[in-house]
Design a protein around this motif. Structure first.
Motif, PDB file in Angstrom:
ATOM      1  N   GLU A  50     -12.435  30.198 -11.693  1.00 20.73           N
ATOM      2  CA  GLU A  50     -11.130  29.634 -11.389  1.00 20.73           C
ATOM      3  C   GLU A  50     -10.807  28.520 -12.384  1.00 20.73           C
ATOM      4  OE1 GLU A  50     -13.471  29.804  -8.956  1.00 20.73           O
ATOM      5  OE2 GLU A  50     -12.645  31.501  -7.837  1.00 20.73           O
ATOM      6  N   ILE A  51      -9.543  28.392 -12.696  1.00 24.03           N
ATOM      7  CA  ILE A  51      -9.148  27.303 -13.582  1.00 24.03           C
ATOM      8  C   ILE A  51      -9.478  25.976 -12.925  1.00 24.03           C
ATOM      9  CG2 ILE A  51      -7.207  26.239 -14.795  1.00 24.03           C
ATOM     10  CD1 ILE A  51      -8.104  29.090 -15.679  1.00 24.03           C
ATOM     11  N   ARG A  52      -9.032  25.817 -11.742  1.00 22.71           N
ATOM     12  CA  ARG A  52      -9.274  24.559 -11.038  1.00 22.71           C
ATOM     13  C   ARG A  52      -9.282  24.878  -9.547  1.00 22.71           C
ATOM     14  NH1 ARG A  52      -6.204  19.970 -14.220  1.00 22.71           N
ATOM     15  NH2 ARG A  52      -7.389  20.920 -15.884  1.00 22.71           N
TER      16      ARG A  52
ATOM     17  N   TRP D  33      -6.067  27.997  -6.256  1.00 20.59           N
ATOM     18  CA  TRP D  33      -5.262  27.755  -7.448  1.00 20.59           C
ATOM     19  C   TRP D  33      -5.280  26.264  -7.771  1.00 20.59           C
ATOM     20  CZ3 TRP D  33      -1.883  31.054  -4.045  1.00 20.59           C
ATOM     21  CH2 TRP D  33      -1.937  32.395  -4.420  1.00 20.59           C
ATOM     22  N   CYS D  34      -4.874  25.922  -8.965  1.00 15.36           N
ATOM     23  CA  CYS D  34      -4.799  24.513  -9.316  1.00 15.36           C
ATOM     24  C   CYS D  34      -3.788  23.823  -8.399  1.00 15.36           C
ATOM     25  CB  CYS D  34      -4.317  24.323 -10.745  1.00 15.36           C
ATOM     26  SG  CYS D  34      -5.264  25.231 -11.957  1.00 15.36           S
ATOM     27  N   PRO D  35      -4.075  22.610  -8.046  1.00 11.03           N
ATOM     28  CA  PRO D  35      -3.091  21.866  -7.265  1.00 11.03           C
ATOM     29  C   PRO D  35      -1.765  21.832  -8.034  1.00 11.03           C
ATOM     30  CG  PRO D  35      -5.172  20.664  -7.431  1.00 11.03           C
ATOM     31  CD  PRO D  35      -5.292  21.851  -8.318  1.00 11.03           C
ATOM     32  N   GLY D  38       2.651  26.954  -8.989  1.00 13.27           N
ATOM     33  CA  GLY D  38       3.766  27.623  -8.330  1.00 13.27           C
ATOM     34  C   GLY D  38       3.336  28.751  -7.408  1.00 13.27           C
ATOM     35  N   ASP D  39       2.124  29.245  -7.617  1.00 18.75           N
ATOM     36  CA  ASP D  39       1.643  30.344  -6.774  1.00 18.75           C
ATOM     37  C   ASP D  39       1.598  29.943  -5.294  1.00 18.75           C
ATOM     38  OD1 ASP D  39       1.364  31.795  -9.070  1.00 18.75           O
ATOM     39  OD2 ASP D  39      -0.811  31.706  -9.157  1.00 18.75           O
ATOM     40  N   TYR D  40       1.338  28.672  -5.023  1.00 17.55           N
ATOM     41  CA  TYR D  40       1.288  28.216  -3.630  1.00 17.55           C
ATOM     42  C   TYR D  40       2.621  28.460  -2.925  1.00 17.55           C
ATOM     43  CZ  TYR D  40      -3.179  25.792  -4.274  1.00 17.55           C
ATOM     44  OH  TYR D  40      -4.497  25.490  -4.494  1.00 17.55           O
ATOM     45  N   CYS D 217       3.269  27.326 -14.118  1.00 19.38           N
ATOM     46  CA  CYS D 217       1.839  27.073 -14.316  1.00 19.38           C
ATOM     47  C   CYS D 217       1.753  25.646 -14.825  1.00 19.38           C
ATOM     48  CB  CYS D 217       1.255  28.037 -15.339  1.00 19.38           C
ATOM     49  SG  CYS D 217      -0.402  27.537 -15.904  1.00 19.38           S
ATOM     50  N   ASN D 218       1.424  24.747 -13.916  1.00 19.43           N
ATOM     51  CA  ASN D 218       1.493  23.344 -14.311  1.00 19.43           C
ATOM     52  C   ASN D 218       0.351  22.922 -15.213  1.00 19.43           C
ATOM     53  OD1 ASN D 218       0.208  23.858 -11.744  1.00 19.43           O
ATOM     54  ND2 ASN D 218      -0.261  21.677 -11.702  1.00 19.43           N
ATOM     55  N   ILE D 219      -0.622  23.776 -15.376  1.00 19.75           N
ATOM     56  CA  ILE D 219      -1.738  23.400 -16.248  1.00 19.75           C
ATOM     57  C   ILE D 219      -1.492  23.829 -17.701  1.00 19.75           C
ATOM     58  CG2 ILE D 219      -4.212  23.724 -16.684  1.00 19.75           C
ATOM     59  CD1 ILE D 219      -3.677  22.079 -14.197  1.00 19.75           C
TER      60      ILE D 219
HETATM   61  S1  SF4 Z   1      -1.197  29.766 -13.013  1.00 18.23           S
HETATM   62 FE1  SF4 Z   1      -1.705  27.839 -14.055  1.00 18.23          FE
HETATM   63  S2  SF4 Z   1      -1.494  26.273 -12.484  1.00 18.23           S
HETATM   64 FE2  SF4 Z   1      -1.599  28.216 -11.425  1.00 18.23          FE
HETATM   65  S3  SF4 Z   1      -3.789  28.506 -10.909  1.00 18.23           S
HETATM   66 FE3  SF4 Z   1      -3.435  29.499 -12.909  1.00 18.23          FE
HETATM   67  S4  SF4 Z   1      -3.915  27.944 -14.473  1.00 18.23           S
HETATM   68 FE4  SF4 Z   1      -3.663  26.895 -12.494  1.00 18.23          FE
END
Ligand code: SF4
Ligand SMILES: Cc1ncc(C[n+]2csc(CCOP(=O)(O)OP(=O)(O)O)c2C)c(N)n1
Ligand SMILES: Cc1ncc(C[n+]2csc(CCOP(=O)(O)OP(=O)(O)O)c2C)c(N)n1
Ligand code: SF4
Ligand SMILES: [Mg+2]
Ligand SMILES: [Mg+2]
Lengths: 611, 347, 611, 347
Positions: A50-52, D33-35, D38-40, D217-219
């Motif tokens: 996972e990315i994060r 997912w990353c905090p 947008g997927d959330y 994708c905020n990252i």
């Molecule tokens: S799309 Fe971007 S923000 Fe969302 S989980 Fe993947 S790397 Fe993280």
């Protein structure tokens, strides 16, 4: 108070925290300082796919292990002497690898009720007695960092972000690492945000000072520089070394490099690296998929380029059909497979040696392909040149089998002199008086001419249908097909590969440990242990898996027992058993992780004892 | 080259002064299509067109996939690569983007290009690699003996669809326009003059040119394009697209419809509402609307160049980046590269 | 004049002509008549990859060989007793296979100067002395046909088209074949064109009458019906039998059949056949490529269908990634690979056994897949059912390795009683009181539950990432991965396959001939020859290549020598050598053609003699 | 369901009377997912939308490829299949065409759907399999840590393109329309109401519905769709497509252009020339023209349903053939099949 300084010959440190905690960066910087200092070292990053992943969870833990010593070492270390645990998840995920008595530096600020619950701790392990067998240093890393940065114009959140630099400073103090490099690195990295740069440097220095002043640490450690062979060194990861090796192959073959690739973990970094060196005339093509990546590389090879494609895991499966076409058209091509844990998507960030038989046999029809495997991160450089040499000389696709451990692991690399690198250049076909025959063969290598478009008088057509030997015309003649099947095989079987060298210092060992690829380090470290304790064992490591060195059978047969550890279910063992009818003893663990030296030493000892 | 936007298609390919004829482009290989196959006419048209380009023969490469049509390269005395099913655009992309001195052609069929190879095709189009793609559309799988293809009409009875095929066919022109193609044309095996006029523009175009060629497979899908060849109706149903000219057949004309689309009306009724063809329109919408006129099939079929707009070719951009990198930091030096990181010396 | 009738026990006929001459149809009809008559038979069609290569050329020659006998036979015959050559190309292309003394029936009308030149004959071989060692019957087949059809309202060209029926009539007379079936066949085939039907029938009868009246043929031959086991028979090709086997598997498993496929020679006919049987609830999906074909089959399997995909050659390579996913998700799936000559495009219409190691190992990671191989055309029926049984019972993809020779070859097939077919049905998972665990294992088979969408309470997620055994949740746990790698392997290793049977009539042979797949016929025929001439040899044939029957090692070790003929470079030999460390003697020819019995008999004899 | 043509999308899927809430569709798996991703938002929108359908939960299946977005199925308490990169449409085609009683969803990313999976996507669209495809377009490869994707803008600097990407991006809407799609829509992660209104129509549509969702994708590509979220300009640049309604934003309107295409003009100038949206137009040309309005980028972005036309779904046609075969000759009988050829008896 002057603190005690203790001399050590080697140390293994593991930084562990959340994916967002910057552990890879911290590890990288500690490594850079250690390299600068002159220790030998070896690293093992370990991060989730996972990315994060959600903060504070077990799957979100990212770690970085570093082994450094005053002598040459072979692995990133079996088990850490020190664990830096940035939160409860990091502690929980890594405690199992930690030998009793090791140091734990834990960031108490993150040991909140919520965080403890997230990973299933009922009570705070820093406070109950459960860690009594380790040496726990409870340090409020976050709040110390925030305090240290109070003078800065930063939000609390931003200040907290620097806690990894605080930890780095503390560890740098603990092990007497030089600090200048880290400071200039931070200045450069945040050149556009000087406030952040300064804050990070301040946190780093605060960490150092904390070690110097607090009572929590009464001893610091010194590990003398290693007595390595003289030369210029740099620290390098396998992926970077592999990319550099490809660039060197391009220079040494005088062929422009064309990389056709599709991103995939853990191979992507080779694409990233190569795309940064366009001034070498390198074309990097991010294709729509793996099939297009290898297809474009083959097309470029037809045009006279050094065609390369890089991939991992399921990407390898997708390239199979085009590799078959490369076998049939007898064009040079380099296929880099950074093996990862499978089958299918498997565990993308974990290592494995399970693609050997795929590389050998994973195409329809009889389609032999040479295979070269590097043994250490820096060896990826030489192995890439060797793969290119074979591809160009024999006009064949070549598999270069790296793996996730080599790819991301790093070690100091003594830089070669460019003038010592082999000349692997070749000649394109030119027009002669005779009628051009695209499938006429060089009597020594059995390779066919490489006649590239743009050469007048050599116009010809190639393709995937069976060709008449010589003329290259389409042929359905049964005897020609049998001949061609055998010629393609003979060409590969006849590749000039160096003999297998055996390390058997006194020449009286009865047990041979054989390996290939990235198991070199752990096997060699295990062999050292055995020898240190008086045992006798010989070691040999295969870099060429296809064809095998000519003396392989002889070597195998000259020992009572041959032990072959592999991170698969016995793939090389299968090939050797079939070819030499030798009852090889396999040791297999497929855990997505490199072997540990201790583990292998135990296995070797068992085999010796069972003699 | 009246209609050519830039004529730069082959600017980087070495020319020859030697006089060439059709014969120079015939290889010594026996042609192995079924007697009567439309592929023969296309081969002859290409062989007799190539001398016109005046290129050095050795700088021409034909790359193909698999299918009857994909045997094409064997019959041309140029460099050739008969590759694997559907992958010719990918292979040609590697070749063309690393060798701007070559004239690279892709020969493909409706199955090869639109079934297994659909993805490589649409990506080549959006990238605008310098390729001439000739798509032989016979609306059937020839080589594998007659299964329906992605351009076969719904309900087609074939060996694999004894009760009729179910899937709506692709319209290759619409698909290409949806995929950001910079050059899209349609022609037909039987009209050598038109075919060659389209090739002329396609080769002059630098970037990917997609030329759909209606091709008759007389064994498995005979007369698929009969209407367009039938002297009785051919001139009425063929709408010739010529840049700057009104779009009309002998009896019909294209006009704007009230809802924002296009209509075909009797020529007599059209008056000055007849749409004038603008192949160079940066917006592909009108070209797309033109591509829909022959839905469901063959009432009025636009033939010619739907779209022809200038856009930098992929290989040009790629080469520019290499040059820029050298301009910025000098040519690569291996020794410098290796010494480039944080290094330290021992001993 | 009453002609002489000679009794023969077996005859091999080869019809050869241009691709457009209708040789396959002629052969089919002769076969049908022969089957009806009650001989045992075996056929070998052989045609170019081109649809219709230029008339009169060597690459355009298409042929059909038929072996029939008054006893049970095993192969389509090593070399023809009679060659029907419709033109000079057909003569030239086939003469090499013709033993001296054989009959040649040549269509003189086509031996024109132009046609002779096309294939490089300087003089007409029918007229110079070059064919003196054969018995040549020069027959103007074309003009005789045209004459015979003079009364019909046909163009000359159309009339000439019927020359193959004339030839069929002549051969039918020569070998006393029944004629009714052919006549009613022609009536049906041309039901919509009665004039053509009548013309063909007239040509057929004219051919017959020609034989009866002309002096060119003084002898005709009789081959008595064979004494086969009682039952109802039909003639069947391997592809058709395989399709029928899949339909039977669908019926016997009570699972709807879903075929996802992309056309490719020589597998396409299975798609064609299955698409004709929609009333069995069979869905055939012609996909956009091989990847989509297998993907759709796997998707259907997830939904509870019997998922099947069929392919050949390069198509197999393309499916590798998805097969890996099927291994990981442990879903039933049948992969039919009709092996053809490779590598790459190779020789699409020719046969080979070169995909065995691809089937074993052609995927990234450790991804074991069971492999079943039919041995004769009709055996494809049973092998398909067996593949389905394993797939369904063990929830695994299964490779069914047919080949080009089985696919297009045919033989009489004694029809099984449907009531004798095995019940291979299975149970889908149902909701119980316990929480549903998608990766919990059946203790006997190690297979996991097949829980299909639509079943309330069993909602779950599967995928290609490593799963925790039991729960099926994503897991990166090293020990779980090692466990799963081994469980997947153990599941396949534990499949119940019948013991390897050895045919060693007196039990005293010292040499074993082992085979797999389509070499059964030629090996068995060769063994017969050896035994007839007093030699002793044992025979065993492997239908299960993975896992191997439990007694395989024992069998191999109980003979002094094991000979293994394969149409590859020794692929099964490699597996057996590795597994059992037995020094197997390989015999390999990769000519795109089946072995000949005589050739193998020679090889066996040599091995016996070298004892 | 005012705009729904037939509402038959889920007619064959069993319904439940049980009251469902968002919770029923939450699985026990931790969302990874990353905090800030947008997927959330999309997940929450889907979870809270599903109860509205009133389907039996066990008859819903989410199939995905590989990518951050493709983790979606794990978080829904339905059946799910997290498959391999780019192949979800193929896998879902097998499932949906053999199980018309299922509501089958495909979750995919811009890389998954348009790079490696482009071919399966366009073929699913032309076949019109009964699928709801949600394409999470963040214009980047998220999972592999930030390489450019087929929807990234030209010149994008990423890890694999340090000097900027070279290829012209796909416009997913144009591509889908070129591929004969029967339902094509665009929405955005941040506008739950709009997203759900599009899902409502997509599920009501029987056949393949493609819904492009702009996802942040905020990252690796933060703020890619910022303009559409910025309260200052959002209403001016968003052209809402609603069937039967004029196509306009707060300040702009779409009108027919002189050359047969479309133009955007200030609302005030448009008068009654404003184009009225006809999502049900059998000719996709106007929808295509609408899809080109946001070229080069974000001056005015149509959002909503571009096209929604009735066409028989693939699985329906397939099932009908099976029924017809039975109707014609009765259900298959194995014994009859085996005995069906030329047989003879011995003994
Ligand atoms: S799309 Fe971007 S923000 Fe969302 S989980 Fe993947 S790397 Fe993280
Ligand atoms: C990977 C692969 N799959 C399938 C095939 C079989 N095959 C060869 S050509 C072809 C289709 C040919 O159709 P088209 O591209 O329309 O060419 P045509 O023969 O009609 O000119 C197929 C399915 C193959 N050679 N390779
Ligand atoms: C066959 C294969 N090739 C490559 C990969 C690596 N890979 C995983 S996801 C991905 C792209 C993801 O981008 P996108 O589809 O846009 O999804 P996002 O992560 O942005 O949601 C790639 C290249 C893979 N898993 N499998
Ligand atoms: S099968 Fe059709 S396309 Fe192929 S060569 Fe014959 S006529 Fe041409
Ligand atoms: Mg075709
Ligand atoms: Mg994305």
């Amino acid at each position: 108070m002057t603190k005690q300084v203790q001399q050590l010959d080697r140390v293994v440190i593991r930084f562990a925290g959340d994916s967002g905690d910057g552990m890879q960066l911290t590890g990288d910087r500690f490594t850079a300082g250690t390299a600068e200092f002159g220790n030998d070292l070896s690293t093992l990053p370990n991060f989730p796919a996972e990315i994060r992943a959600p903060a504070g969870t077990l799957p979100g833990v990212s770690s970085f292990q570093l082994h450094f010593a005053d002598h040459d070492i072979l692995t990133p270390g079996d088990s850490p002497n020190v664990l830096v645990a940035m939160n409860p998840a990091a502690l929980k995920a890594n405690l199992g690898d930690l030998p009793k008595g090791a140091d734990i530096i834990a960031n108490t600020d993150e040991f909140t009720k919520r965080n403890l619950q997230k990973v299933g701790y009922d009570a705070n392990p820093l406070e109950d007695d459960s860690l009594r067998e380790w040496r726990v240093h409870a340090v409020p890393l976050t709040s110390l960092t925030v305090t240290a940065l109070e003078g800065f114009d930063l939000s609390k959140k931003d200040a907290e972000r620097s806690k990894n630099m605080f930890a780095l400073g503390l560890l740098s103090w603990l092990y007497h690492r030089p600090t200048e490099h880290t400071i200039s690195f931070l200045e450069q990295k945040f050149a556009k945000k000087p406030e952040i740069a300064k804050a990070n440097i301040a946190a780093f220095q605060a960490g150092w000072n904390y070690g110097e002043t607090t009572e929590s640490f009464s001893v610091s450690y010194e590990v003398k520089p290693a007595q390595l062979a003289p030369g210029v060194y740099r620290n390098i990861s396998g992926n970077q070394a592999l990319a550099y090796g490809l660039i060197a192959a391009s220079v040494q073959s005088k062929l422009p490099l064309f990389l056709g690739s599709y991103p995939i973990t853990p191979a992507s970094d080779i694409l990233h690296e190569l795309s940064r060196h366009k001034r070498f005339g390198i074309r990097t093509f991010q294709a729509e998929d793996e099939i297009a990546g290898v297809g474009a590389a083959l097309g470029a090879a037809f045009g006279g380029a050094l065609g390369v494609t890089t991939t991992s895991g399921p990407g390898v499966a997708l390239k199979a059909e085009t590799i078959g076409l490369a076998v049939m058209t007898e064009l040079p091509l380099i296929l880099v497979d950074v093996q990862r844990a499978g089958p299918s998507t498997g565990m993308p960030t974990k290592t494995e040696q399970t693609d050997l038989l795929m590389a050998m046999f994973g195409r329809n029809g009889e389609s032999p392909v040479p295979i070269v495997a590097p043994s250490t991160p820096s060896d990826c450089f030489d192995a890439a040149i060797e793969a290119a040499r074979i591809a160009v000389k024999y006009r064949t696709p070549v598999y270069l089998l790296s793996d996730g451990y080599l790819a991301n692991g790093s070690e100091p690399w003594r830089l070669p002199e460019v003038s010592d690198l082999p000349d692997i250049s070749t000649e394109f076909a030119v027009k002669t008086d005779e009628e051009f025959q695209p499938y006429v063969r060089d009597p020594e290598t059995l390779s066919r001419p490489w006649a590239i478009p743009g050469t007048a008088g050599l116009e010809h057509r190639i393709g995937g249908i069976e060709k008449a030997n010589g003329s290259g015309n389409i042929s359905y003649d049964p005897n020609n097909h049998d001949l061609m099947v055998r010629l393609r095989q003979s060409k590969i079987d006849g590749i000039d590969v160096p003999a297998l060298e055996v390390d058997d210092p006194e020449g009286d060992a009865r047990v041979l440990v054989l390996g290939w690829g990235s198991t070199y380090g752990p096997i060699a470290a295990a062999v050292r242990r055995i020898r240190k304790s008086g045992g006798k064992v010989a070691q040999a490591h295969l870099r060429h898996l296809n064809p095998l060195p000519a003396n392989t059978g002889e070597v195998l047969k000259s020992y009572d027992k041959v032990l072959l550890p592999e991170i698969n279910l016995g793939q090389l063992a299968l090939l050797l058993r079939a070819k030499f009818l030798v009852d090889i003893i396999s040791y297999n663990r497929v855990r997505g992780l490199p072997f540990k030296a201790e583990e292998l030493a135990g296995v070797i000892q068992d085999v010796i004892d069972s003699e | 080259m009246s209609d050519t936007l830039n004529g730069k298609g082959l600017a980087l390919v070495p020319k020859t002064d030697a006089k060439q004829t059709l014969k120079d482009f015939k290889s010594d290989q026996e042609v192995r299509w079924c007697p009567g196959c439309g592929d023969y006419a296309i081969l002859a048209a290409v062989q007799s067109f190539l001398p016109e380009l005046g290129l050095r023969r050795e700088n021409i490469v034909f790359v193909s996939g698999i299918g009857c049509s994909s045997r094409f390269p064997y019959y041309l005395d140029t460099y050739g690569f008969h590759s694997i099913h559907g992958r010719a655009p990918a292979i040609a992309t590697g070749l063309a983007s690393s060798r701007p001195d070559l004239s690279v052609w892709v020969i493909t069929g409706d199955g090869d290009a639109l079934s297994i190879g659909g993805n490589h095709l649409i990506h080549a189009l959006r990238r605008n690699v310098n390729l001439n793609i000739l798509l032989f559309n016979n609306r059937i799988y020839g080589l594998t003996k007659g299964q329906y293809s992605p351009t076969s009409e719904i309900g087609k009875i074939t060996k694999s669809t004894p009760m009729g095929s179910l899937d709506k066919p692709f319209n290759p022109i619409s698909l290409a326009l949806g995929a950001e193609a910079s050059f899209v044309a349609r022609t037909i095996d039987s009209d050598r003059k038109h075919l060659q006029s389209v090739l002329r523009e396609a080769t002059a175009h630098r970037g990917t040119s997609l030329v759909e060629i209606y091709q008759n497979c007389n064994i498995f899908n005979d007369n698929a394009f009969e209407q367009l060849k039938d002297p009785e109706i051919r001139d009425d149903i063929t709408l010739r697209l010529e840049h700057g000219q009104p779009i009309a057949s002998a009896s019909k004309a294209v006009v704007r419809a009230a809802n924002g689309g296009l209509d075909v009306v009797p020529l007599a009724e059209a008056g000055d509402r007849v749409l004038v063809h603008d192949a160079h329109n940066p917006d592909p919408s009108v070209a797309f609307a033109l591509s829909r006129l022959d839905e469901p099939a063959f009432e009025h079929v636009p033939i010619g160049i739907f779209r022809q707009v200038e856009r930098p070719a992929y290989d040009t951009l790629m080469a520019e980046q290499l040059e820029e990198a050298v301009a910025q930091k000098g040519p690569g030096d291996l020794s410098d590269l290796l010494m480039g990181g944080d290094t330290w010396r021992i001993g």
